[in-house]
Design an enzyme around this catalytic site. Structure first.
Site, PDB file in Angstrom:
ATOM      1  N   ARG A 410       3.443  -6.821  43.828  1.00 34.73           N
ATOM      2  CA  ARG A 410       3.053  -5.413  43.924  1.00 34.73           C
ATOM      3  C   ARG A 410       2.798  -4.768  42.565  1.00 34.73           C
ATOM      4  O   ARG A 410       3.601  -4.883  41.650  1.00 34.73           O
ATOM      5  CB  ARG A 410       4.114  -4.613  44.684  1.00 34.73           C
ATOM      6  CG  ARG A 410       3.711  -3.174  44.945  1.00 34.73           C
ATOM      7  CD  ARG A 410       4.746  -2.430  45.745  1.00 34.73           C
ATOM      8  NE  ARG A 410       4.681  -2.769  47.145  1.00 34.73           N
ATOM      9  CZ  ARG A 410       5.710  -3.226  47.847  1.00 34.73           C
ATOM     10  NH1 ARG A 410       6.864  -3.430  47.263  1.00 34.73           N
ATOM     11  NH2 ARG A 410       5.580  -3.485  49.126  1.00 34.73           N
ATOM     12  N   HIS A 440       8.292 -15.861  44.850  1.00 33.96           N
ATOM     13  CA  HIS A 440       8.999 -15.105  43.823  1.00 33.96           C
ATOM     14  C   HIS A 440       9.827 -16.027  42.928  1.00 33.96           C
ATOM     15  O   HIS A 440      10.469 -15.578  41.991  1.00 33.96           O
ATOM     16  CB  HIS A 440       9.894 -14.067  44.515  1.00 33.96           C
ATOM     17  CG  HIS A 440      10.493 -13.044  43.614  1.00 33.96           C
ATOM     18  ND1 HIS A 440      11.846 -12.980  43.360  1.00 33.96           N
ATOM     19  CD2 HIS A 440       9.927 -12.035  42.900  1.00 33.96           C
ATOM     20  CE1 HIS A 440      12.094 -11.976  42.538  1.00 33.96           C
ATOM     21  NE2 HIS A 440      10.950 -11.382  42.237  1.00 33.96           N
TER      22      HIS A 440
END
Length: 709
Positions: A410, A440
């Site tokens: 993001r 991640h």
């Protein structure tokens, strides 16, 4: 004895309200007169930046749920509309506190220290007014685009987070009809304009919007300006990807990024005292409700204070720069990194120890004729990343280079798209993340041909491969060439690039399939040991804790006598001081000059302690919707280093806030404890280790079984 129902919502704190408590802890650093003045400006700026992102993502998500009629309660039993109501009330209070600190504390102290911030252009001296008007004519006017609104010109699209000046204007020909006009404050120009010092030798600055507002009549020459006022809007930036229906993820994300600027308006900031007629036009055109309007007593968008922090000539009001990061003795200058890793596993603690070996690891691999392949995951990288350059060079040198670039990171999507295209152009095999999941994890695998066969070198970290944030975020990273971890690393990349799932893992635990169960097993093991009279102790350092299953197991363990010490920087949905648990669970949050980002876990394991580090926090998104990695640290010397990090933070009396049974956070009571600033301690230890040419072990004695706050 009755069984406690830990599913009761009363045992949990709402995630969004907990985040607001975190931002208040950052705000407390801006209020703290023990911090130097410009450091306080920086912390206030950070609270404003944090709040922007919170609205664009979390508040936007709540509004979407309310609009969709979503009725499922959260972990604390609150419906979306209840959360939104509570968040609005708490945020208005937070904003009032921000500007109370700015107006009543920071501005007067800046003035006392020789820097005047001109709050209103009407307060300029004649000499300053001449300077400002000339500056406007030469530097600002050519860039501006005034926008009038009438029957032929509709209300303009106001970009997300842009600062604008709205005005009501009336034609000079005698027509009494009021019309709306606006001009965007250009982000391409510096918002802080420094004016020449006067006879008092006092520096003065004025904000760009004040210069424009003073001269706004020059933009509408045929009109009289009835009133004008700055305004700023926040839009919903939390786009949803239809990944199943998208043939090209990269193109779909590029398309969604364009929409981010024009999402639903969810927050409107205006100056206090704005003309009601002007406000009504803006709120009507943007479809903003009264509860989403913030009347600001001061300049909008306090993130400009980070630019003020960079003003030349005020170094005495800033913390002296950390003279590190320091060279790590295990990686002497110009060393062969592979040779050093073969000698022993190496653990780095950033930013106190330099991030350079991580970059050099990729650079040396790119040039080394014996390296056959490099594989890496990238979530967030810097704007001019040396790691990207090294990967591209490796591919150009004929090596097999596979890179997973997470396009769904993001607010870094656009940056990552650029890097992905560049890597592909250089000949790298680029993977754009996995369907429905964010990758991640932070892992690098280098495959090297050596005299005794193929050897795999692995780097595993808690933070991103970002050389810029590595100077600001605290993280740890492990270098190893242990065959068991090398095999697991190969399996990780085979999973990411294909559909191959190993039957079992040697050392690593991965989300979303295995990691949560691993954590639950480790917590339950401590509980069973405590129930059998063998004691139990858990220390966990994370950014956020809001997974209900994890919290429930921590409650269960603590109720059986396990000592649970949590270091949680941000969101914490767990409560302390509960009946049957008492002081067995403690929570502290450390907010300092560096952003605490490490994820470190200690489990006592009946006298055979186990240490782990991870890319994951204890959040549902990390454990269930992302690819994350938990890795063990098994070398005794490195375990001591991790325990030193944990124990020093557990003894911090300067930057630590303690979660009370009342749900508030209070600074540590220093009486009888002395002054311990963990981050400064780590700076000092890294310097000592570098100068001595050997690692420093904490001088404190720490015995996990008997440690108390």
């Amino acid at each position: 004895m009755c069984e406690v129902n830990y599913d009761d919502p009363g045992f949990y704190t709402n995630r969004e309200l907990s985040w607001l408590l975190f931002n208040k802890r950052v705000l407390s650093e801006a209020r703290d007169k023990g911090n130097l003045l410009f450091e306080r400006l920086k912390f206030l700026s950070i609270t404003a930046s944090n709040l922007d992102e919170f609205f664009m993502v979390r508040v936007a998500s709540l509004k979407d749920m309310v609009n969709a009629g979503y009725k499922k309660p959260d972990i604390a039993g609150m419906l979306p509309e209840e959360q939104l109501r509570e968040v609005n009330a708490a945020t208005h209070e937070l904003v009032d506190q921000q500007y109370g600190i700015y107006n009543r504390s920071l501005l007067p102290q800046l003035l006392q220290n020789g820097l005047r911030v001109v709050e209103r252009h009407e307060k300029l001296s004649p000499r300053e007014a001449d300077f400002v008007d000339k500056f406007y004519e030469e530097n600002v006017y050519p860039v501006l685009t005034p926008m009038a609104v009438d029957s032929s010109r509709p209300f303009p699209l106001i970009r997300n987070k842009s600062l604008n000046i709205g005005a009501l204007v009336r034609k000079k020909d005698g027509d009494k009809k009021l019309e709306f006009a606006t001009v965007q404050v250009p982000s391409v120009l510096p918002r802080i304009v420094r004016m020449p010092a006067g006879r008092e030798e006092r520096e003065a600055v004025i904000l760009l919007e004040e210069i424009i507002e003073r001269n706004i009549h020059k933009l509408f020459l045929s009109y009289d300006i009835v009133c004008s006022c700055p305004f700023r809007i926040m839009r919903n930036a939390d786009f949803v990807l239809e990944e199943d229906e998208s043939e090209d993820l990269l193109k779909e994300i590029e398309k969604q990024l364009k929409k981010r600027q024009w999402g639903q308006a969810i927050r409107l900031e205006v100056e206090e005292g704005i003309d009601k007629r002007l406000l009504n036009i803006i709120k009507t055109e943007l479809s903003i409700g009264d509860e989403d309007i913030y009347r600001i007593d001061g300049p909008l968008d306090l993130t400009f204070l980070m630019r003020m922090y960079g003003l030349f000539g005020f170094d005495h009001l800033k913390e002296k720069g950390y003279t590190g990061p320091w060279q790590v003795p295990a990686f002497p200058p110009d060393c062969d990194i592979f040779e050093q890793i073969r000698k022993e596993d190496i653990l780095l603690h950033h930013p106190y120890e330099t991030f350079a070996p991580v970059v050099d690891f990729i650079r040396q691999a790119a040039r080394d004729e014996n390296v056959l392949a490099i594989k890496q995951t990238l979530y967030r990288v810097s704007g001019n990343s040396p790691i990207i350059a090294a990967l591209a060079q490796a591919a150009e040198n004929g090596k097999q280079v596979s890179v997973l670039v997470e396009l769904k990171a993001r607010f870094d999507e656009e940056n990552n798209i650029v890097w992905a295209k560049m890597l592909e152009k250089a000949g790298c095999h680029v993977i754009y993340g996995l369907l429905g999941l964010k990758t991640h994890s932070k892992i690098t695998l280098v495959v090297r041909r050596e005299e005794d066969g193929i050897r795999r070198y692995v780097h595993l970290g808690t933070g991103n491969y970002n050389d810029a944030t590595a100077k600001l975020y605290t993280d740890v990273g492990l270098f190893t060439c242990a065959p068991s971890i090398g095999e697991d690393a190969t399996a990780v990349f085979n999973m990411l690039s294909g559909y191959s799932e190993p039957l079992s893992w040697n050392k690593l635990s991965l989300a979303p399939l295995w990691l949560k169960d691993r954590f639950l097993y480790l917590i339950k093991r401590e509980r069973k040991n405590a129930a059998a009279g063998r004691g139990g102790h858990i220390i966990a350092k994370v950014n956020s804790l809001c997974d209900k299953d994890i919290i429930r197991e921590l409650y269960e363990a603590a109720s059986k006598g396990v000592k649970v010490e949590l270091i949680v920087r941000g969101i914490c949905c767990l409560k302390t001081g509960l009946p049957g648990i008492g002081d067995n669970i403690t929570v502290r949050s450390i907010v300092g000059n560096y952003l605490e980002h490490c994820r470190i876990f200690y489990f006592e394991n009946d006298g055979k302690p186990e240490y782990y580090c991870a890319s994951a926090d204890w959040m549902p998104r990390n454990l269930e919707r992302r690819v994350e990695i938990l890795f063990p640290v098994e070398t005794p010397k490195l375990q001591e280093k991790l325990m030193d990090i944990l124990s020093t933070q557990l003894q911090d009396t300067v930057k630590a806030h303690i979660l009370t049974a009342a749900g508030t956070y209070e600074k540590v009571d220093k009486r009888g404890k002395g002054i311990v600033n963990a981050q400064l301690e780590f700076c000092s230890k890294a310097a000592q280790a570098a100068r001595a040419g050997e690692k420093v072990v904490s001088q404190r004695t720490f015995i996990p079984e008997t440690h108390h706050e």
